[in-house]
Design a protein around this motif. Structure first.
Motif, PDB file in Angstrom:
ATOM      1  N   HIS A 624       0.788  -1.236   0.000  1.00 18.38           N
ATOM      2  CA  HIS A 624       0.000   0.000   0.000  1.00 18.38           C
ATOM      3  C   HIS A 624       0.817   1.282   0.000  1.00 18.38           C
ATOM      4  N   ALA A 625       2.064   1.192   0.391  1.00 12.52           N
ATOM      5  CA  ALA A 625       2.909   2.399   0.388  1.00 12.52           C
ATOM      6  C   ALA A 625       4.366   1.967   0.311  1.00 12.52           C
ATOM      7  N   LEU A 626       5.202   2.837  -0.310  1.00 15.80           N
ATOM      8  CA  LEU A 626       6.628   2.527  -0.444  1.00 15.80           C
ATOM      9  C   LEU A 626       7.470   3.583   0.267  1.00 15.80           C
ATOM     10  N   VAL A 627       8.480   3.101   0.965  1.00 16.80           N
ATOM     11  CA  VAL A 627       9.496   3.974   1.549  1.00 16.80           C
ATOM     12  C   VAL A 627      10.814   3.600   0.866  1.00 16.80           C
ATOM     13  N   LEU A 628      11.413   4.570   0.172  1.00 13.65           N
ATOM     14  CA  LEU A 628      12.637   4.291  -0.576  1.00 13.65           C
ATOM     15  C   LEU A 628      13.852   4.846   0.164  1.00 13.65           C
ATOM     16  N   GLY A 629      14.904   4.034   0.234  1.00 15.14           N
ATOM     17  CA  GLY A 629      16.172   4.490   0.808  1.00 15.14           C
ATOM     18  C   GLY A 629      17.230   4.449  -0.283  1.00 15.14           C
ATOM     19  N   TYR A 630      17.601   5.630  -0.765  1.00 13.67           N
ATOM     20  CA  TYR A 630      18.564   5.697  -1.861  1.00 13.67           C
ATOM     21  C   TYR A 630      19.971   5.906  -1.315  1.00 13.67           C
ATOM     22  N   TRP A 631      20.953   5.228  -1.954  1.00  9.03           N
ATOM     23  CA  TRP A 631      22.357   5.420  -1.601  1.00  9.03           C
ATOM     24  C   TRP A 631      23.108   5.870  -2.835  1.00  9.03           C
ATOM     25  N   HIS A 632      23.719   7.035  -2.730  1.00 10.34           N
ATOM     26  CA  HIS A 632      24.488   7.684  -3.787  1.00 10.34           C
ATOM     27  C   HIS A 632      25.675   6.814  -4.220  1.00 10.34           C
ATOM     28  N   THR A 633      25.671   6.370  -5.481  1.00 13.47           N
ATOM     29  CA  THR A 633      26.827   5.651  -6.025  1.00 13.47           C
ATOM     30  C   THR A 633      27.118   6.177  -7.427  1.00 13.47           C
ATOM     31  N   ILE A 634      28.259   5.779  -7.952  1.00 12.26           N
ATOM     32  CA  ILE A 634      28.594   6.172  -9.329  1.00 12.26           C
ATOM     33  C   ILE A 634      27.660   5.456 -10.301  1.00 12.26           C
ATOM     34  N   VAL A 635      27.263   4.246  -9.929  1.00  8.25           N
ATOM     35  CA  VAL A 635      26.440   3.420 -10.812  1.00  8.25           C
ATOM     36  C   VAL A 635      25.027   4.006 -10.964  1.00  8.25           C
ATOM     37  N   THR A 636      24.473   4.495  -9.874  1.00  7.43           N
ATOM     38  CA  THR A 636      23.148   5.117  -9.920  1.00  7.43           C
ATOM     39  C   THR A 636      23.230   6.485  -9.256  1.00  7.43           C
ATOM     40  N   PRO A 637      23.581   7.522 -10.039  1.00  7.64           N
ATOM     41  CA  PRO A 637      23.694   8.855  -9.442  1.00  7.64           C
ATOM     42  C   PRO A 637      22.330   9.396  -8.997  1.00  7.64           C
ATOM     43  N   PRO A 638      22.323  10.402  -8.115  1.00  8.18           N
ATOM     44  CA  PRO A 638      21.066  10.886  -7.528  1.00  8.18           C
ATOM     45  C   PRO A 638      20.002  11.250  -8.547  1.00  8.18           C
ATOM     46  N   MET A 639      20.388  12.005  -9.592  1.00  4.13           N
ATOM     47  CA  MET A 639      19.361  12.471 -10.518  1.00  4.13           C
ATOM     48  C   MET A 639      18.822  11.329 -11.364  1.00  4.13           C
ATOM     49  N   VAL A 640      19.657  10.318 -11.603  1.00  2.68           N
ATOM     50  CA  VAL A 640      19.182   9.138 -12.332  1.00  2.68           C
ATOM     51  C   VAL A 640      18.119   8.425 -11.501  1.00  2.68           C
ATOM     52  N   PHE A 641      18.402   8.270 -10.222  1.00  4.63           N
ATOM     53  CA  PHE A 641      17.409   7.668  -9.332  1.00  4.63           C
ATOM     54  C   PHE A 641      16.129   8.500  -9.310  1.00  4.63           C
ATOM     55  N   ALA A 642      16.277   9.818  -9.190  1.00  6.17           N
ATOM     56  CA  ALA A 642      15.095  10.685  -9.096  1.00  6.17           C
ATOM     57  C   ALA A 642      14.259  10.580 -10.368  1.00  6.17           C
ATOM     58  N   GLU A 643      14.932  10.608 -11.503  1.00  9.20           N
ATOM     59  CA  GLU A 643      14.183  10.576 -12.766  1.00  9.20           C
ATOM     60  C   GLU A 643      13.457   9.247 -12.965  1.00  9.20           C
ATOM     61  N   LEU A 644      14.155   8.158 -12.662  1.00  8.47           N
ATOM     62  CA  LEU A 644      13.493   6.865 -12.877  1.00  8.47           C
ATOM     63  C   LEU A 644      12.325   6.684 -11.893  1.00  8.47           C
ATOM     64  N   THR A 645      12.520   7.142 -10.680  1.00  9.23           N
ATOM     65  CA  THR A 645      11.450   6.990  -9.695  1.00  9.23           C
ATOM     66  C   THR A 645      10.238   7.821 -10.091  1.00  9.23           C
ATOM     67  N   ALA A 646      10.483   9.077 -10.454  1.00  4.42           N
ATOM     68  CA  ALA A 646       9.379   9.955 -10.851  1.00  4.42           C
ATOM     69  C   ALA A 646       8.670   9.395 -12.078  1.00  4.42           C
ATOM     70  N   ARG A 647       9.437   8.885 -13.021  1.00  6.51           N
ATOM     71  CA  ARG A 647       8.855   8.349 -14.253  1.00  6.51           C
ATOM     72  C   ARG A 647       7.958   7.139 -13.944  1.00  6.51           C
ATOM     73  N   VAL A 648       8.447   6.228 -13.126  1.00  8.66           N
ATOM     74  CA  VAL A 648       7.677   5.026 -12.815  1.00  8.66           C
ATOM     75  C   VAL A 648       6.408   5.399 -12.031  1.00  8.66           C
ATOM     76  N   VAL A 649       6.561   6.302 -11.056  1.00 11.72           N
ATOM     77  CA  VAL A 649       5.393   6.714 -10.269  1.00 11.72           C
ATOM     78  C   VAL A 649       4.348   7.357 -11.180  1.00 11.72           C
ATOM     79  N   ALA A 650       4.800   8.201 -12.112  1.00 15.71           N
ATOM     80  CA  ALA A 650       3.863   8.871 -13.031  1.00 15.71           C
ATOM     81  C   ALA A 650       3.166   7.861 -13.942  1.00 15.71           C
ATOM     82  N   GLU A 651       3.942   6.898 -14.400  1.00 18.41           N
ATOM     83  CA  GLU A 651       3.372   5.879 -15.280  1.00 18.41           C
ATOM     84  C   GLU A 651       2.252   5.114 -14.570  1.00 18.41           C
TER      85      GLU A 651
END
Lengths: 716, 716
Positions: A624-651
């Motif tokens: 029913h609800a998600l709590v996400l814990g993001y960890w900054h890495t070179i593999v998944t930079p912050p804005m990449v995480f933000a964009e993919l999360t926002a995109r999936v939530v919007a979809e």
């Protein structure tokens, strides 16, 4: 039956009043208990020692003996109580001892006799009482008895009268509720009997408002019933005058004209920079208000390009709001003119009234306003914003981020903090309103309006007191089924200083009563200013959850642990992941990652792992609800995480699947921009904190539960 | 005497062990109680009903009768206890009933007989116990007895053994402490007798570590003494192996070379961008580290312009630190070489050890390291920063704001949040250290070093567990007399799941023990990540207060109320302003402003009013700390307030008058820059919150009290 009850108590109270007393004796208390069906032990009044012996013989078993004197309210303190007396010689000795102690305690005390009472069986001691709260009026209280609870203050309050189910719910509202259900082999108490005692006490004070306090202390609760060993009733010295109340329609009519005006007059408008009357004019104009703006100033023809009028009565056409920007001493006269012009709302920016000791000046305004049917906002305020009208009637600066939250503050300083916070976080606002001295309009009027206002999705209020707690609760109950109400109640710790004549009264520190009753009203209480602001910002952003199953998905095990702590701290529950769902998560994460809950995808994962697990979380209807814990890495930079999360939530939102998603971003400073990006797209995200995102989610859940949206009972 | 005590208990325990038991019987418990001078009621063991009658007759008054069976630990549950039996016929009946109940409860239970015990006088029931905590070892517990406290879990813990004064302090550490001092006419209990029971129990488990749990439950405390009505002793099934400990000198020697190295080798250094071995090399070089940097890579001659070596053993001269940036499976072999090269510190960045289930691989490293005397940091970490050495041995990015706070984190995600927060707030840092799996070096080693490090003024640690709670407490106690230690203990709510065989054990949820013992060690516990970060940032900035008198000076009455709430919430106290000081404040503020405390200078005041009142607050030696509440106005804009406040604080600092000053700024977004300006000048200031500045002040006070700087007793 009800009539008989009312008559018996009426007669008794009149007799007590006739004697000039406010404290009832124990036998008088028993009359009231009998009238209301409050179970008490068998008892008789013995005027002398022989009568006492005879009484005790009639009851058979051991008895309790207590001094009866209108001058000794606390019998135990006076050595006026002996427990477990049996047999004629013991009764004789006890009688003499009690009377002797009472005489020694207060030689002038009038001694009516000694009450001989059946000894109750052992059981759980509880206290049931009622007090008259200055804010909420008649309030009923319940707690466990004994010194321990008196020390720990484990007690709960409700507005009187309470219905049976509400009384029953009180039994679960104390911290030690488990005790009543029976612990370590003790039998559970008769909950219905106990609830019935609470209900009847609440009915008593409701039907006889002149009763200031009632104490059943202790009530002995057993598996077989609940009997009040002692009943204490105290009458009020005087009663407060009734307060003028407006109907819901009256409130909505004037509030609509205040918040959606077509025409505004500024009394004291000025062309001179630095004057409040200039700031208000400038802000109305610069804010883009599309309605009419009429400066009123006897010494100007024209202000900021608008024609000025000598008096508000000269303004042509209907005016909805008169904003006052003149010194306190001139307000009364101008308000008379506003009244004559039939303007329904006066916004009183000036200070110099009750807050500086000028109560008389303020009372004068109220009298003028009531005579003319003008509602007053203030005095002593910064003004108000109605953003969807592009309306900034303040001496601050315009605010243009339109959105769903209405904020009110009793204090101007807090109002400025609201404005600054909103601006820096780009919080979408429907209104910001200063309440100041609350000479007339107050929180319940505003709540009534915001409850109806389609632009407002959440109301957040800073308050230091409520003029009429019951009106507020009524307005809150109407509102919270539609939208959340957040309250920051300041002045919590000034409590407790109030003198109290009863046990219940001593337990009813201001804040204890506020806390219980606001919670019962379904209000979300913010622990501090920053929390109020963050809840206000976040609640309209988050969709409403459909159930209690929360899943944490994290790239950092350490964040997962802290997020779990936060989930528990906020009264939320981590979903127990069923095996099939666990297997689905495991398919996406490394073998050493942890499924279960938190789902730990581990730190070095690419964006696709975040995306796959978030998709799964949104897709599965059991979550029913998600709590996400993001960890900054070179593999998944912050804005990449933000964009993919926002995109999936919007979809998913487009597919009609809306679940609250919050995120904690741990990383270098780039996470700040990522959080802002996410927030603007409906994901409540914060950097450098695991607590805040979960606290906002917790606030949303508290509201959803109170509004009955999660299957439970609606708060009442 | 002591020898006799030890011998008696030794003999008894050996006998119990010889029977293959771990639970002692009540008569065995009495032997131990007598040996340690733990007061218990007179009692005898009756083998049959006639003996029971004779025993009861010898005691005279009413007695308690209890089943004695090694197979029935919880006697009440088995119906094996009868209270208040008096006279031969009652004793006979009780004997048969108890034995019958016990047989019915467990037909195979061996029944030794029935214990006949003096009935204790009524008094306050308390519980005294000891448990073996997995982190802290022997821990002594105290709480009020009865179901209520069992439900409310009002209990306090200390490391065993406790001294007499520490035991006495425990009586005040429970929420219901007031009860022991006597409430509503009850006499106070004999505190010394009660404390002595606690001390003796703690001594018992300290002297006999094989005793896993002790329960005195209840102890009856009266004005005359404290007698344990029941004593339960349980032996451990097994004992943990002793842990290797290093001396303080050993720790300081290796830590100095780790934190102030002259020469660093990077094992797995790489020229290839995106590799961890490249990031580490680059960060060491870019960070400006002035010592030698030696890349080790068998397939390169030169990396980033530095000569590369095939093996660390080829590196010329002494090396202080070897940073590992190679896959887990190669670490052991390389560590052997590090050992042979006599490098004292190995920084193990690689993951793939215990955290992924590869405990064996990790144990192998520990064995190699111990053999060579190499200390290990990690594995599974981001590395570490030692800013005053311009040292960034991490795969993150360099950090250059040198300052007084040392931060450590068990989790890499939290480490990244530390870095981002520090960078955005310009927090002055002395070190950031990742601890990861803590195969060797842990919090107590780091604390020992940071306690000595002159650059470090405050230590902040995120941790999920402690490998050796006692070593941590010892290091913390050494440190906190010099500088504050902030701890964020994650995983609070995973507690309570531990199985427990005793009442005390059931009360000792992990977090309850952590909380009490960390507090006793003088550590400031942060409730969440953001608080840890804010405390770490603020504590080195604030001077140490010299006393408890706090004054709020505010331009907004509303902020004053919220700041007062915050002062109370943080365990601080508003000064009662003496009349002469009140008069001095009044001289500066409008007649309708409020002196007293908060000092409300009212909203429309010019900068001179803020300045005059702040000066007075700093000047008067009776005031020890200032809390400022600023309200944004045209008359005193945010930066004007910030500049005047910073200037006045600096001026007093030059005169040698240093008091903590914190500020809450309510206003439009300009207050953010004003806060940053103030913070950089020693005034802890926040926008849009009244809670945070006071919380940081509260943390400073908690430390100052724990360090004994405010006149009270030093925490021990």
């Amino acid at each position: 039956m009800a009539e008989d009850r009312l008559l018996r108590v009426r007669t008794l109270l009149d007799a007590v009043r006739a004697e000039g007393r406010t404290a009832l004796t124990a036998p008088e208390g028993k009359v009231i208990a009998d009238a209301y069906g409050i179970a008490v032990p068998g008892e008789e009044l013995a005027g002398d020692v022989d009568e006492a012996v005879a009484c005790a013989a009639r009851f058979g078993g051991p008895v309790v003996m207590k001094i009866v004197s209108p001058d000794i309210p606390h019998k135990t303190d006076a050595g006026g109580v002996v427990v477990g007396v049996e047999g004629a010689s013991e009764v004789r000795a006890a009688f003499h001892r009690i009377v002797g102690n009472a005489r020694a305690y207060d030689p002038r005390a009038r001694i009516v006799g000694v009450q001989v009472q059946e000894l109750l069986p052992p059981g759980q001691e509880v206290i049931v009482g009622a007090v008259t709260d200055p804010t909420f009026g008649k309030v009923v209280a319940f707690g466990l008895g004994g010194v321990l609870v008196e020390v720990l203050r484990d007690v709960t309050f409700r507005l009187a009268p309470v219905a049976a189910d509400e009384a029953l719910a009180m039994l679960d509202s104390i911290r030690a509720a488990e005790v009543l259900r029976g612990v370590r082999g003790a039998p559970p108490v008769d909950r219905w009997a106990l609830a019935e005692q609470i209900r009847r006490v609440s009915q008593l004070v409701d039907e006889f408002p002149e009763i200031a306090e009632v104490d059943l202390n202790p009530v002995i609760a057993t598996a077989e019933g609940a009997v009040a060993a002692d009943i204490r009733v105290v009458l009020a010295e005087s009663q407060p005058p009734p307060r003028r109340r407006y109907t819901r329609d009256e409130i909505l009519t004037s509030m609509r004209r205040l918040m959606q005006p077509g025409s505004i007059a500024v009394i004291g408008a000025s062309a001179e920079s630095g004057k409040i009357g200039n700031s208000v004019m400038r802000n109305l104009v610069d804010g883009g208000f599309a309605g009419e703006i009429h400066p009123v100033n006897p010494r100007a023809d024209d202000i900021l390009g608008r024609k000025a009028y000598r008096s508000v009565t000269d303004v042509p056409g209907e005016v909805d709001v008169a904003v006052f920007a003149i010194p306190a001493r001139f307000v009364a006269a101008a308000l008379e003119e506003v009244g004559r012009k039939r303007i329904p709302n006066a916004v009183l920016i000036p200070s110099g009234f009750a807050e500086t000791g000028e109560q008389g000046l303020q009372d004068e305004l109220v009298a003028i306003a009531q005579r003319h049917g003008v509602r007053l906002l203030g005095p002593n305020i910064y003004g108000y914003y109605s953003t969807w009208q592009d309306l900034c009637a303040t001496f601050c600066t315009p605010y243009d981020v339109k959105g769903g939250v209405a904020l009110t503050s009793q204090s101007g300083g807090i109002g400025m903090a609201v404005l600054g916070f909103a601006r820096t976080t780009k919080t979408g606002v429907s209104a910001i309103v200063g309440l100041g001295n609350k000479a007339d309009l107050d929180e319940d009027d505003l709540l009534t309006w915001f409850g109806e206002d389609p632009h407002t999705e959440c109301v957040a209020m800073h308050l230091e007191d409520l003029k009429d707690g019951r009106a507020f609760v009524a307005a809150a109950r109407e509102t919270i089924v539609k939208k959340p109400v957040v309250v920051l109640k300041a002045g919590r710790t000034a409590a407790g200083a109030r003198a109290a004549g009863s046990h219940t009264g001593a337990l009813a520190g201001d804040d204890a009563v506020y806390d219980d009753i606001l919670r019962q009203a379904g209000v979300i209480r913010a622990p501090g200013l920053n929390e109020m602001l963050e809840y206000a910002r976040g609640l309209p952003v988050l969709p409403t959850p459909r159930g209690e199953n929360i899943v944490i998905i994290t790239g950092a095990g350490g964040s997962g642990v802290l997020l779990s702590d936060a989930v528990s701290d906020n009264g939320l529950s981590l979903m127990e992941i069923p095996p099939d769902l666990d297997a689905s998560f495991r398919a996406f994460i490394p073998p050493f990652g942890a499924a279960g809950n938190p789902v730990d995808i581990t730190g070095g994962e690419p964006p696709s792992t975040y995306e796959a697990t978030i998709r799964l979380g949104l897709e599965d209807p059991r979550i029913h609800a998600l709590v996400l814990g993001y960890w900054h890495t070179i593999v998944t930079p912050p804005m990449v995480f933000a964009e993919l999360t926002a995109r999936v939530v919007a979809e998913f939102r487009e597919r009609g699947i809306e679940k609250p998603v919050v995120a904690s971003l741990a990383g270098d400073v780039e996470v700040e921009a990522a959080c802002q990006y996410l927030y603007e797209r409906g994901v409540v995200a914060y950097p450098y904190t695991t607590e805040k995102p979960v606290a906002v989610l917790g606030a949303k859940y508290r509201w959803a539960r109170a509004a009955g949206l999660l299957g439970g009972r609606v708060m009442r």
